[in-house]
Motif scaffolding. Structure first.
Motif, PDB file in Angstrom:
ATOM      1  N   ASP A 169       3.780   4.843 -10.133  1.00 32.60           N
ATOM      2  CA  ASP A 169       2.541   5.219 -10.813  1.00 32.60           C
ATOM      3  C   ASP A 169       1.943   6.433 -10.108  1.00 32.60           C
ATOM      4  N   ILE A 170       2.207   7.615 -10.640  1.00 32.53           N
ATOM      5  CA  ILE A 170       1.827   8.838  -9.936  1.00 32.53           C
ATOM      6  C   ILE A 170       0.375   9.252 -10.166  1.00 32.53           C
ATOM      7  N   ASP A 171      -0.273   8.708 -11.208  1.00 31.44           N
ATOM      8  CA  ASP A 171      -1.634   9.140 -11.524  1.00 31.44           C
ATOM      9  C   ASP A 171      -2.648   7.999 -11.485  1.00 31.44           C
ATOM     10  N   GLY A 172      -2.250   6.838 -11.004  1.00 38.28           N
ATOM     11  CA  GLY A 172      -3.188   5.741 -10.800  1.00 38.28           C
ATOM     12  C   GLY A 172      -3.693   5.069 -12.051  1.00 38.28           C
ATOM     13  N   ASP A 173      -2.954   5.175 -13.177  1.00 40.73           N
ATOM     14  CA  ASP A 173      -3.404   4.532 -14.408  1.00 40.73           C
ATOM     15  C   ASP A 173      -2.806   3.135 -14.594  1.00 40.73           C
ATOM     16  N   GLY A 174      -2.034   2.677 -13.600  1.00 40.25           N
ATOM     17  CA  GLY A 174      -1.478   1.326 -13.666  1.00 40.25           C
ATOM     18  C   GLY A 174      -0.144   1.219 -14.358  1.00 40.25           C
ATOM     19  N   ARG A 175       0.414   2.356 -14.819  1.00 41.37           N
ATOM     20  CA  ARG A 175       1.691   2.329 -15.516  1.00 41.37           C
ATOM     21  C   ARG A 175       2.736   3.107 -14.716  1.00 41.37           C
ATOM     22  N   PRO A 176       3.949   2.569 -14.559  1.00 40.71           N
ATOM     23  CA  PRO A 176       4.989   3.273 -13.793  1.00 40.71           C
ATOM     24  C   PRO A 176       5.538   4.467 -14.575  1.00 40.71           C
ATOM     25  N   ASP A 177       5.605   5.595 -13.904  1.00 41.97           N
ATOM     26  CA  ASP A 177       6.165   6.811 -14.467  1.00 41.97           C
ATOM     27  C   ASP A 177       7.587   6.993 -13.932  1.00 41.97           C
ATOM     28  N   PRO A 209       0.797  -1.224   0.000  1.00 43.68           N
ATOM     29  CA  PRO A 209       0.000   0.000   0.000  1.00 43.68           C
ATOM     30  C   PRO A 209       0.828   1.272   0.000  1.00 43.68           C
ATOM     31  N   PHE A 210       2.065   1.228   0.503  1.00 41.58           N
ATOM     32  CA  PHE A 210       2.883   2.434   0.557  1.00 41.58           C
ATOM     33  C   PHE A 210       3.502   2.765  -0.793  1.00 41.58           C
ATOM     34  N   PHE A 211       3.768   1.737  -1.613  1.00 41.54           N
ATOM     35  CA  PHE A 211       4.573   1.957  -2.812  1.00 41.54           C
ATOM     36  C   PHE A 211       3.835   1.678  -4.115  1.00 41.54           C
ATOM     37  N   GLY A 212       2.603   1.216  -4.071  1.00 43.44           N
ATOM     38  CA  GLY A 212       1.887   1.015  -5.313  1.00 43.44           C
ATOM     39  C   GLY A 212       0.404   1.239  -5.196  1.00 43.44           C
ATOM     40  N   GLY A 213      -0.069   1.761  -4.071  1.00 41.11           N
ATOM     41  CA  GLY A 213      -1.482   2.017  -3.880  1.00 41.11           C
ATOM     42  C   GLY A 213      -2.215   0.781  -3.419  1.00 41.11           C
ATOM     43  N   MET A 272       1.315  -4.949 -15.853  1.00 36.02           N
ATOM     44  CA  MET A 272       1.690  -3.849 -16.733  1.00 36.02           C
ATOM     45  C   MET A 272       1.601  -4.310 -18.190  1.00 36.02           C
ATOM     46  N   ALA A 273       0.375  -4.515 -18.667  1.00 39.21           N
ATOM     47  CA  ALA A 273       0.188  -5.129 -19.976  1.00 39.21           C
ATOM     48  C   ALA A 273       0.306  -4.136 -21.124  1.00 39.21           C
ATOM     49  N   ASP A 274       0.265  -2.834 -20.837  1.00 39.81           N
ATOM     50  CA  ASP A 274       0.309  -1.857 -21.919  1.00 39.81           C
ATOM     51  C   ASP A 274       1.672  -1.807 -22.586  1.00 39.81           C
ATOM     52  N   ASN A 275       2.738  -2.052 -21.819  1.00 40.34           N
ATOM     53  CA  ASN A 275       4.081  -2.052 -22.390  1.00 40.34           C
ATOM     54  C   ASN A 275       4.391  -3.433 -22.939  1.00 40.34           C
ATOM     55  N   LYS A 276       4.132  -3.620 -24.203  1.00 34.04           N
ATOM     56  CA  LYS A 276       4.234  -4.933 -24.814  1.00 34.04           C
ATOM     57  C   LYS A 276       5.696  -5.301 -25.048  1.00 34.04           C
ATOM     58  N   PRO A 277       6.041  -6.597 -24.898  1.00 35.70           N
ATOM     59  CA  PRO A 277       7.422  -7.038 -25.167  1.00 35.70           C
ATOM     60  C   PRO A 277       7.832  -6.696 -26.591  1.00 35.70           C
ATOM     61  N   LEU A 278       9.097  -6.357 -26.767  1.00 30.91           N
ATOM     62  CA  LEU A 278       9.609  -5.976 -28.080  1.00 30.91           C
ATOM     63  C   LEU A 278      10.296  -7.124 -28.793  1.00 30.91           C
ATOM     64  N   ARG A 309       5.629  10.887 -17.820  1.00 36.24           N
ATOM     65  CA  ARG A 309       4.428  10.059 -17.641  1.00 36.24           C
ATOM     66  C   ARG A 309       4.426   8.942 -18.682  1.00 36.24           C
ATOM     67  N   ASN A 310       4.190   7.735 -18.209  1.00 39.71           N
ATOM     68  CA  ASN A 310       4.144   6.554 -19.068  1.00 39.71           C
ATOM     69  C   ASN A 310       2.807   6.523 -19.807  1.00 39.71           C
ATOM     70  N   ILE A 311       2.845   6.688 -21.125  1.00 39.26           N
ATOM     71  CA  ILE A 311       1.608   6.670 -21.916  1.00 39.26           C
ATOM     72  C   ILE A 311       1.194   5.224 -22.207  1.00 39.26           C
ATOM     73  N   LYS A 312       2.057   4.450 -22.802  1.00 37.15           N
ATOM     74  CA  LYS A 312       1.970   3.012 -23.039  1.00 37.15           C
ATOM     75  C   LYS A 312       2.877   2.692 -24.217  1.00 37.15           C
ATOM     76  N   ASP A 313       3.115   1.405 -24.417  1.00 36.54           N
ATOM     77  CA  ASP A 313       3.968   0.934 -25.524  1.00 36.54           C
ATOM     78  C   ASP A 313       5.330   1.617 -25.529  1.00 36.54           C
ATOM     79  N   TRP A 314       5.919   1.776 -24.307  1.00 37.06           N
ATOM     80  CA  TRP A 314       7.252   2.341 -24.155  1.00 37.06           C
ATOM     81  C   TRP A 314       7.353   3.790 -24.620  1.00 37.06           C
ATOM     82  N   GLN A 315       6.253   4.518 -24.540  1.00 38.11           N
ATOM     83  CA  GLN A 315       6.241   5.933 -24.890  1.00 38.11           C
ATOM     84  C   GLN A 315       5.911   6.761 -23.648  1.00 38.11           C
ATOM     85  N   PHE A 316       6.617   7.892 -23.504  1.00 36.87           N
ATOM     86  CA  PHE A 316       6.473   8.739 -22.328  1.00 36.87           C
ATOM     87  C   PHE A 316       6.305  10.189 -22.756  1.00 36.87           C
TER      88      PHE A 316
END
Length: 238
Positions: A87-95, A27-31, A38-44, A109-116
Protein backbone atom coordinates in the motif's frame (compact mmCIF):
# COMPACT_ATOMS: atom_id res chain seq x y z
CA UNK A 1 12.20 -21.12 -32.98
CA UNK A 2 10.64 -17.65 -32.89
CA UNK A 3 10.14 -15.75 -29.68
CA UNK A 4 6.67 -16.20 -28.21
CA UNK A 5 5.69 -13.18 -26.09
CA UNK A 6 4.34 -13.95 -22.62
CA UNK A 7 0.68 -13.30 -21.83
CA UNK A 8 -0.40 -10.13 -20.13
CA UNK A 9 -0.54 -10.18 -16.36
CA UNK A 10 -3.71 -11.62 -14.85
CA UNK A 11 -4.90 -11.68 -11.26
CA UNK A 12 -6.30 -14.65 -9.40
CA UNK A 13 -9.00 -13.34 -7.11
CA UNK A 14 -10.03 -15.11 -3.86
CA UNK A 15 -13.57 -16.30 -4.46
CA UNK A 16 -15.17 -15.92 -1.03
CA UNK A 17 -14.92 -13.55 1.92
CA UNK A 18 -13.00 -16.10 3.99
CA UNK A 19 -10.06 -15.11 1.81
CA UNK A 20 -10.14 -11.68 3.48
CA UNK A 21 -9.29 -12.39 7.13
CA UNK A 22 -8.35 -9.54 9.42
CA UNK A 23 -4.58 -9.42 9.27
CA UNK A 24 -2.02 -7.69 11.44
CA UNK A 25 0.68 -5.99 9.38
CA UNK A 26 3.97 -5.07 10.97
CA UNK A 27 5.19 -1.46 11.03
CA UNK A 28 7.89 -2.08 8.40
CA UNK A 29 5.65 -3.67 5.78
CA UNK A 30 2.17 -2.23 6.22
CA UNK A 31 2.45 0.98 8.22
CA UNK A 32 0.12 0.22 11.11
CA UNK A 33 0.11 -2.82 13.39
CA UNK A 34 -3.65 -2.50 13.71
CA UNK A 35 -5.84 -5.08 12.04
CA UNK A 36 -6.93 -4.02 8.57
CA UNK A 37 -9.46 -5.38 6.12
CA UNK A 38 -9.24 -5.21 2.34
CA UNK A 39 -13.00 -4.89 1.92
CA UNK A 40 -12.98 -2.86 -1.30
CA UNK A 41 -11.97 -5.86 -3.41
CA UNK A 42 -15.17 -7.84 -3.22
CA UNK A 43 -15.18 -11.63 -3.80
CA UNK A 44 -16.15 -12.61 -7.34
CA UNK A 45 -17.67 -15.97 -6.43
CA UNK A 46 -19.21 -17.71 -3.43
CA UNK A 47 -17.19 -20.88 -4.07
CA UNK A 48 -13.82 -21.57 -2.40
CA UNK A 49 -10.72 -21.10 -4.52
CA UNK A 50 -9.69 -18.49 -7.05
CA UNK A 51 -11.23 -16.74 -10.03
CA UNK A 52 -8.99 -15.51 -12.88
CA UNK A 53 -9.49 -11.78 -13.39
CA UNK A 54 -8.53 -10.76 -16.97
CA UNK A 55 -6.56 -7.63 -17.90
CA UNK A 56 -9.69 -6.14 -19.47
CA UNK A 57 -11.17 -5.96 -15.96
CA UNK A 58 -8.11 -5.08 -13.89
CA UNK A 59 -6.47 -2.67 -16.30
CA UNK A 60 -3.13 -4.41 -15.71
CA UNK A 61 -1.60 -4.68 -19.18
CA UNK A 62 1.99 -5.41 -18.21
CA UNK A 63 3.79 -8.10 -20.19
CA UNK A 64 7.40 -9.01 -19.39
CA UNK A 65 8.84 -9.08 -22.89
CA UNK A 66 12.41 -10.10 -23.68
CA UNK A 67 13.92 -9.40 -27.08
CA UNK A 68 15.27 -12.56 -28.66
CA UNK A 69 18.56 -10.89 -29.52
CA UNK A 70 19.07 -9.85 -25.90
CA UNK A 71 18.09 -13.24 -24.49
CA UNK A 72 20.49 -15.07 -26.79
CA UNK A 73 23.49 -12.91 -25.96
CA UNK A 74 22.84 -12.76 -22.19
CA UNK A 75 21.08 -15.80 -20.79
CA UNK A 76 20.83 -14.26 -17.32
CA UNK A 77 17.93 -12.15 -18.60
CA UNK A 78 15.97 -15.33 -19.26
CA UNK A 79 15.57 -15.79 -15.48
CA UNK A 80 12.70 -13.30 -15.61
CA UNK A 81 11.60 -10.75 -13.02
CA UNK A 82 9.62 -10.35 -9.82
CA UNK A 83 6.54 -8.56 -8.50
CA UNK A 84 6.08 -6.46 -5.35
CA UNK A 85 2.83 -5.63 -3.54
CA UNK A 86 2.22 -2.94 -0.94
CA UNK A 87 0.00 0.00 0.00
CA UNK A 88 2.09 2.89 -1.29
CA UNK A 89 -0.39 5.72 -0.65
CA UNK A 90 -1.99 4.70 2.65
CA UNK A 91 -5.51 4.09 1.30
CA UNK A 92 -5.64 0.55 2.70
CA UNK A 93 -5.41 -1.22 -0.67
CA UNK A 94 -2.31 -3.12 -1.89
CA UNK A 95 -0.75 -1.72 -5.05
CA UNK A 96 1.38 -3.73 -7.50
CA UNK A 97 4.81 -3.19 -9.06
CA UNK A 98 5.87 -5.40 -11.98
CA UNK A 99 9.59 -5.57 -12.77
CA UNK A 100 10.63 -5.50 -16.42
CA UNK A 101 13.75 -7.41 -17.42
CA UNK A 102 13.82 -5.64 -20.81
CA UNK A 103 11.86 -2.41 -20.76
CA UNK A 104 10.14 -0.28 -18.12
CA UNK A 105 8.69 -1.35 -14.78
CA UNK A 106 4.99 -0.70 -14.26
CA UNK A 107 3.36 0.45 -11.01
CA UNK A 108 -0.39 -0.07 -10.70
CA UNK A 109 -2.45 1.71 -8.04
CA UNK A 110 -5.32 -0.34 -6.64
CA UNK A 111 -8.52 1.67 -7.13
CA UNK A 112 -10.97 -0.97 -5.78
CA UNK A 113 -13.12 -3.84 -7.06
CA UNK A 114 -10.10 -5.43 -8.78
CA UNK A 115 -9.41 -2.33 -10.88
CA UNK A 116 -5.99 -0.70 -11.14
CA UNK A 117 -4.49 2.39 -12.77
CA UNK A 118 -0.98 2.74 -14.16
CA UNK A 119 0.85 5.48 -12.21
CA UNK A 120 4.40 4.56 -13.23
CA UNK A 121 5.42 7.89 -14.71
CA UNK A 122 4.20 10.12 -11.91
CA UNK A 123 5.51 7.69 -9.28
CA UNK A 124 9.01 7.76 -10.80
CA UNK A 125 9.85 4.06 -10.56
CA UNK A 126 10.02 3.00 -14.22
CA UNK A 127 13.77 2.19 -14.22
CA UNK A 128 13.75 2.08 -18.02
CA UNK A 129 16.41 -0.14 -19.56
CA UNK A 130 17.93 -1.16 -16.21
CA UNK A 131 16.87 -4.83 -16.43
CA UNK A 132 14.89 -4.97 -13.18
CA UNK A 133 14.77 -8.44 -11.68
CA UNK A 134 13.12 -8.16 -8.27
CA UNK A 135 11.58 -5.65 -5.86
CA UNK A 136 10.15 -5.21 -2.38
CA UNK A 137 8.15 -2.52 -0.58
CA UNK A 138 9.16 -1.69 3.00
CA UNK A 139 9.30 1.31 5.33
CA UNK A 140 13.04 1.90 5.25
CA UNK A 141 13.17 5.27 7.02
CA UNK A 142 10.47 4.73 9.64
CA UNK A 143 8.17 7.51 8.47
CA UNK A 144 5.11 5.28 8.16
CA UNK A 145 4.97 4.79 4.39
CA UNK A 146 6.36 2.08 2.12
CA UNK A 147 9.59 2.76 0.28
CA UNK A 148 10.88 0.61 -2.58
CA UNK A 149 13.99 -1.43 -3.32
CA UNK A 150 14.60 -2.68 -6.87
CA UNK A 151 17.19 -5.25 -7.91
CA UNK A 152 18.62 -5.13 -11.42
CA UNK A 153 20.75 -7.41 -13.56
CA UNK A 154 24.05 -5.60 -13.86
CA UNK A 155 22.95 -2.15 -12.67
CA UNK A 156 23.00 -2.65 -8.91
CA UNK A 157 20.26 -2.40 -6.28
CA UNK A 158 18.23 0.82 -6.30
CA UNK A 159 16.46 2.46 -3.35
CA UNK A 160 13.43 4.77 -3.78
CA UNK A 161 11.98 6.84 -0.91
CA UNK A 162 8.21 7.39 -0.76
CA UNK A 163 6.74 10.79 0.13
CA UNK A 164 3.66 9.08 1.58
CA UNK A 165 1.50 9.77 -1.47
CA UNK A 166 2.98 7.24 -3.87
CA UNK A 167 5.64 9.53 -5.33
CA UNK A 168 9.17 8.18 -5.11
CA UNK A 169 12.62 9.76 -5.16
CA UNK A 170 15.67 7.68 -5.93
CA UNK A 171 18.22 7.66 -3.11
CA UNK A 172 21.62 9.18 -3.96
CA UNK A 173 23.50 5.91 -3.50
CA UNK A 174 23.75 2.56 -5.26
CA UNK A 175 23.87 -0.80 -3.51
CA UNK A 176 25.33 -4.00 -4.93
CA UNK A 177 26.98 -2.24 -7.92
CA UNK A 178 27.66 -4.20 -11.08
CA UNK A 179 25.98 -7.37 -9.88
CA UNK A 180 22.90 -9.28 -10.90
CA UNK A 181 20.66 -9.16 -7.85
CA UNK A 182 17.54 -11.29 -7.96
CA UNK A 183 15.58 -12.14 -4.80
CA UNK A 184 15.84 -9.95 -1.72
CA UNK A 185 14.65 -10.01 1.89
CA UNK A 186 14.45 -7.50 4.74
CA UNK A 187 14.54 -7.96 8.50
CA UNK A 188 15.92 -6.26 11.59
CA UNK A 189 18.62 -8.86 12.13
CA UNK A 190 20.45 -7.15 14.99
CA UNK A 191 17.54 -5.62 16.91
CA UNK A 192 18.58 -2.01 16.45
CA UNK A 193 15.24 -0.95 14.97
CA UNK A 194 16.53 -0.67 11.39
CA UNK A 195 15.78 -3.02 8.52
CA UNK A 196 18.76 -4.90 7.12
CA UNK A 197 18.86 -6.07 3.51
CA UNK A 198 19.80 -9.48 2.10
CA UNK A 199 20.28 -9.71 -1.68
CA UNK A 200 20.61 -12.94 -3.64
CA UNK A 201 23.07 -12.42 -6.51
CA UNK A 202 23.41 -14.45 -9.68
CA UNK A 203 26.22 -14.40 -12.18
CA UNK A 204 26.23 -11.61 -14.74
CA UNK A 205 28.54 -13.00 -17.37
CA UNK A 206 27.82 -14.97 -20.50
CA UNK A 207 29.96 -17.75 -21.92
CA UNK A 208 31.54 -15.29 -24.32
CA UNK A 209 32.65 -13.15 -21.36
CA UNK A 210 34.40 -15.85 -19.32
CA UNK A 211 36.30 -17.73 -22.04
CA UNK A 212 39.85 -16.72 -22.92
CA UNK A 213 40.03 -14.30 -25.85
CA UNK A 214 40.69 -16.10 -29.09
CA UNK A 215 39.75 -19.52 -27.74
CA UNK A 216 36.25 -19.36 -29.15
CA UNK A 217 34.47 -17.05 -31.51
CA UNK A 218 30.73 -16.84 -31.91
CA UNK A 219 28.61 -15.86 -34.81
CA UNK A 220 24.82 -15.53 -34.62
CA UNK A 221 23.12 -16.65 -37.82
CA UNK A 222 19.55 -17.26 -38.87
CA UNK A 223 18.74 -20.94 -39.19
CA UNK A 224 15.67 -23.13 -38.98
CA UNK A 225 16.12 -26.08 -36.64
CA UNK A 226 14.15 -29.25 -37.29
CA UNK A 227 14.23 -32.84 -36.08
CA UNK A 228 17.35 -33.51 -38.14
CA UNK A 229 19.20 -30.40 -37.00
CA UNK A 230 19.78 -27.00 -38.65
CA UNK A 231 18.72 -26.65 -42.26
CA UNK A 232 21.77 -24.45 -42.74
CA UNK A 233 25.17 -25.68 -41.63
CA UNK A 234 26.51 -24.16 -38.42
CA UNK A 235 23.91 -22.16 -36.55
CA UNK A 236 26.66 -21.56 -34.01
CA UNK A 237 30.34 -21.51 -34.98
CA UNK A 238 33.25 -22.36 -32.65
Amino acid sequence: MGHVPPPEACLASPSNDRAFPDIGLGPFFGGSVERRRMADNKPLSSKPGFVLVPPETTGILFSNQLRESLGLTQHVFQNGSGVAAGDIDGDGRPDLLFCAIDGTNRLYRNIKDWQFEDITEKAGVGCAGMHSSGAVFADLDGDGDLDLIVNTAGNGTLVFLNDGHGHFTRAPFLLNPGRAGESLALADTDGDGYLDLYVVNYRFSALMDVLSPGRFTFKVVDALVGADGPTEPGALHF
